[in-house]
Design an enzyme around this catalytic site. Structure first.
Site: not given
Ligand SMILES: NC(=O)c1ccc[n+]([C@@H]2O[C@H](COP(=O)([O-])OP(=O)(O)OC[C@H]3O[C@@H](n4cnc5c(N)ncnc54)[C@H](OP(=O)(O)O)[C@@H]3O)[C@@H](O)[C@H]2O)c1
Length: 280
Positions: A22, A67, A71, A108, A134, A136, A225
């Site tokens: 960022s 982040t 959040k 987002d 997913g 999360g 990404y």
């Molecule tokens: N491009 C962007 O601008 C942007 C924005 C936000 C986030 N992100 C990225 O998105 C990803 C998720 O972020 P988040 O904030 O949503 O995280 P989060 O709230 O911790 O959620 C993680 C998700 O991944 C799933 N997961 C984790 N390990 C897994 C596995 N081995 N098999 C299947 N599912 C699995 C979790 O499932 P469970 O519920 O079963 O644990 C949950 O649905 C991160 O890599 C983050 O960096 C990118």
């Protein structure tokens, strides 16, 4: 635009924070628009977020991004939270108001939808079911963005079914939760599938998902990404579907935040994208 004596300060609070792209994004725009300003990485330990947020006004900050891991926690420390952030249950942008009040927003979902429109200008959310893998924080923002964009059917698949069910219950009748074992059958007839898990990230296993049942006309998006082309996006390319990487979401969510702090809505240009790609 030159802002005379005004100096705009902003930053991103996270722990850890050194990896964040960022600062590069926002400082690129400060330079491009000749705005006097600086965007800093702000390492804020868990447990010190309240104090850090309260300091923004005294330090003269226009606001900040949030982040991991702040959040969700931030919601209870802010004076106002907009509807989208309240629905998502997370804040990724804080604006310091005229009286020093702290306003929470979440861009987002906006960033995700903008990245789809950039990659596929003809894509419409309402045309076919959308599949979200997913449940999360990222998935909640994507579901909110898809609903705002007019999606009529969103199928959510998550490893932990309870979390997908809770998401569906929060977002209403257009969103349904399904078991993890049904995720491949759930691709039938879809116009979009998005990986909103951390799977496929550098150091993580690829997302375990065969695209065989996905229409070739569908978009395949990844929230991850780094790497830019995840195994899922490589599989989409091979399948004949259009891949949409997660960098677009990151770049586009930053635009309205920059606008809120400076009054200038910046663009995602090839030069900006190349600057960030060089850091991946
Ligand atoms: N491009 C962007 O601008 C942007 C924005 C936000 C986030 N992100 C990225 O998105 C990803 C998720 O972020 P988040 O904030 O949503 O995280 P989060 O709230 O911790 O959620 C993680 C998700 O991944 C799933 N997961 C984790 N390990 C897994 C596995 N081995 N098999 C299947 N599912 C699995 C979790 O499932 P469970 O519920 O079963 O644990 C949950 O649905 C991160 O890599 C983050 O960096 C990118």
């Amino acid at each position: 635009m030159t802002n005379g004596h005004r100096f705009v300060l902003a930053g991103v609070m996270g722990w850890p924070i050194a990896h964040s792209r960022s600062p590069k994004i926002h400082n690129h725009w400060f330079g491009q628009h000749a705005i006097n300003g600086y965007y800093a990485p702000l390492p804020v330990e868990p447990g010190r977020l309240d104090a850090a947020l309260r300091g923004l006004s005294a330090l003269g900050f226009a606001g900040c991004n949030l982040t991991i891991p702040h959040k969700e926690t931030a919601l209870r420390f802010l004076d106002q939270v907009d509807e989208s952030a309240a629905r998502i249950g997370a804040v990724n942008c804080v604006v310091v108001g005229k009286s020093g009040e702290l306003i929470g927003r979440n861009y987002d979902g906006y960033g995700f939808i903008a990245s789809l429109h950039e990659a596929a200008p003809g894509w419409r959310a309402e045309q076919a079911p959308c599949v979200v893998i997913g449940a999360g924080g990222g998935a909640r923002a994507i579901v909110d963005g898809l609903l705002e964009a007019g999606a009529q059917e969103i199928r959510v698949f998550n490893r932990s079914l309870g979390r997908a069910e809770a998401l569906a219950a929060d977002f209403g009748a257009r969103v349904s939760a399904y078991g993890w074992g049904d995720r491949e059958a759930g691709l039938a007839g879809a116009g979009l599938v998005v990986n909103a898990t951390s799977q496929g990230m550098v150091g993580q296993a690829p997302l375990d998902l065969s695209l065989a049942d996905l229409p070739k006309s569908a978009l395949v998006a990844d929230i991850v990404y780094a790497p830019l082309e995840t195994p899922l996006l490589a599989a989409a390319r091979k399948h004949g579907a259009l891949p949409v990487d997660g960098l677009g979401m990151l770049l586009h969510q930053a635009r309205p935040a920059f606008r809120d702090w400076t009054g200038v809505m910046p663009e995602v240009t090839p030069a900006l994208r190349a600057t960030i790609v060089a850091t991946l």
